[in-house]
Enzyme design. Structure first.
Site, PDB file in Angstrom:
ATOM      1  N   PRO A  17       0.803  -1.213   0.000  1.00 48.64           N
ATOM      2  CA  PRO A  17       0.000   0.000   0.000  1.00 48.64           C
ATOM      3  C   PRO A  17       0.836   1.262   0.000  1.00 48.64           C
ATOM      4  CG  PRO A  17       0.093  -0.979   2.172  1.00 48.64           C
ATOM      5  CD  PRO A  17       1.184  -1.558   1.366  1.00 48.64           C
ATOM      6  N   GLU A  18       0.404   2.197  -0.771  1.00 44.64           N
ATOM      7  CA  GLU A  18       1.002   3.522  -0.769  1.00 44.64           C
ATOM      8  C   GLU A  18      -0.025   4.477  -0.176  1.00 44.64           C
ATOM      9  OE1 GLU A  18       2.771   4.315  -4.640  1.00 44.64           O
ATOM     10  OE2 GLU A  18       2.697   2.193  -5.117  1.00 44.64           O
TER      11      GLU A  18
END
Length: 272
Positions: free
Chosen positions: A2-3
């Site tokens: 995840p960013e």
DNA sequence: AGCGGAACCTGTCGGC
DNA sequence: TGCCGACAGGTTCCGC
């Protein structure tokens, strides 16, 4: 995994479920890594505490516990938070079970065991947050900031964007997408970008991340929202994971290269 | 000081 | 079918 957009999506999902909930029981299901500190200490600090807010800084999740401190979470590559009804037994990759007073279960699941949970007495005492650069949507993230930070930096611009000290929250997918939007080749030296390109970089970063948050993030393989739904931004990617496919702007084959052990995707014609 | 590489761990996929 | 290497959205530590 995840960013910024994915972590923001998780934070929003969790907020709706757990704010106001009190932690009844902490069950650590995996011996190492996940909980980075003494497990008894971790359990004692959390049990009886109430989630007052769920926030995000860079790719970290911050669970505010009021006077009881703060729980710091990081999903790394494959971490997930799931809010569930009580279960008879843990799933294969469940690492921590947090039982809430309402009876619901907050599950931290992580196949690769890279993710982390850690308790701190207050946000200001979290070392991991000290060196982070500005949030992409803050006023401090502007062209002048980039000019100052990138001057005399010879490293390539794409790896530079992954450096959380420059700007917080960009990861491997969005770095490629952002550079495509401004037509800058990923191997350009960071200090060789023109002033106008740095301005465009600020704009494109904010645009890409805003659009991705609106689409609930990108689900290439692993990422799931708290309710287990996928994000939708993968349908709007221009270059990431599109090696050999035609550029949506010019039709040229998208190419892949490796920079600092990470894949980079770009259009050799649109990006110079 | 700044940068690149290895390490952390598990799973999947493609090639032979 | 089985084995092997490459690869996966991140951070941190260790060298040079």
């Amino acid at each position: 995994m995840p960013e910024l957009p994915e972590v923001e999506t998780v934070a929003r999902g969790l907020r709706a479920h757990i704010v106001g909930e009190t932690l009844q029981e902490v069950l650590i299901l995996h011996p190492t890594l996940i909980v980075k500190q003494d497990r008894e200490h971790f359990r004692r600090q959390l049990e009886g505490a109430t989630f007052e807010q769920v926030g995000r800084r860079a790719k970290f999740l911050l669970f505010s516990l009021g006077s009881r401190g703060v729980l710091l979470g990081h999903l790394r590559m494959t971490g997930k938070f799931i809010v569930s009804d009580p279960l008879p037994e843990p799933g294969k990759h469940h690492r921590v079970w947090l039982t809430l007073e309402s009876g619901k279960l907050l599950i931290f699941e992580d196949m690769r065991c890279f993710g982390t949970l850690e308790w701190f007495p207050e946000v200001s005492r979290i070392p991991q947050l000290q060196a982070l650069g500005p949030e992409p949507f803050s006023a401090e993230f502007n062209r002048a900031h980039l000019e100052g930070q990138l001057a005399h930096r010879r490293r390539e611009i794409k790896p530079a964007l992954l450096d959380q000290r420059l700007v917080a929250g960009i990861g491997n997918i969005y770095a490629s997408e952002i550079l495509f939007r401004i037509g800058v080749h990923p191997t350009r030296a960071a200090d060789q970008l023109r002033t106008a390109e740095l301005g465009a970089l600020v704009q494109a970063t904010q645009q890409v991340l805003t659009e991705a948050v609106l689409k609930n993030g990108t689900s290439i393989s692993d990422f799931r929202r708290v309710d287990d739904k996928t994000g939708e931004f993968q349908n709007f990617l221009q270059v990431y994971d599109r090696t050999g496919q035609p550029c949506r702007q010019c039709g040229t084959s998208i190419e892949r290269l490796v920079q600092q052990q990470r894949s980079t995707f770009y259009c050799p014609k649109c990006q110079r």
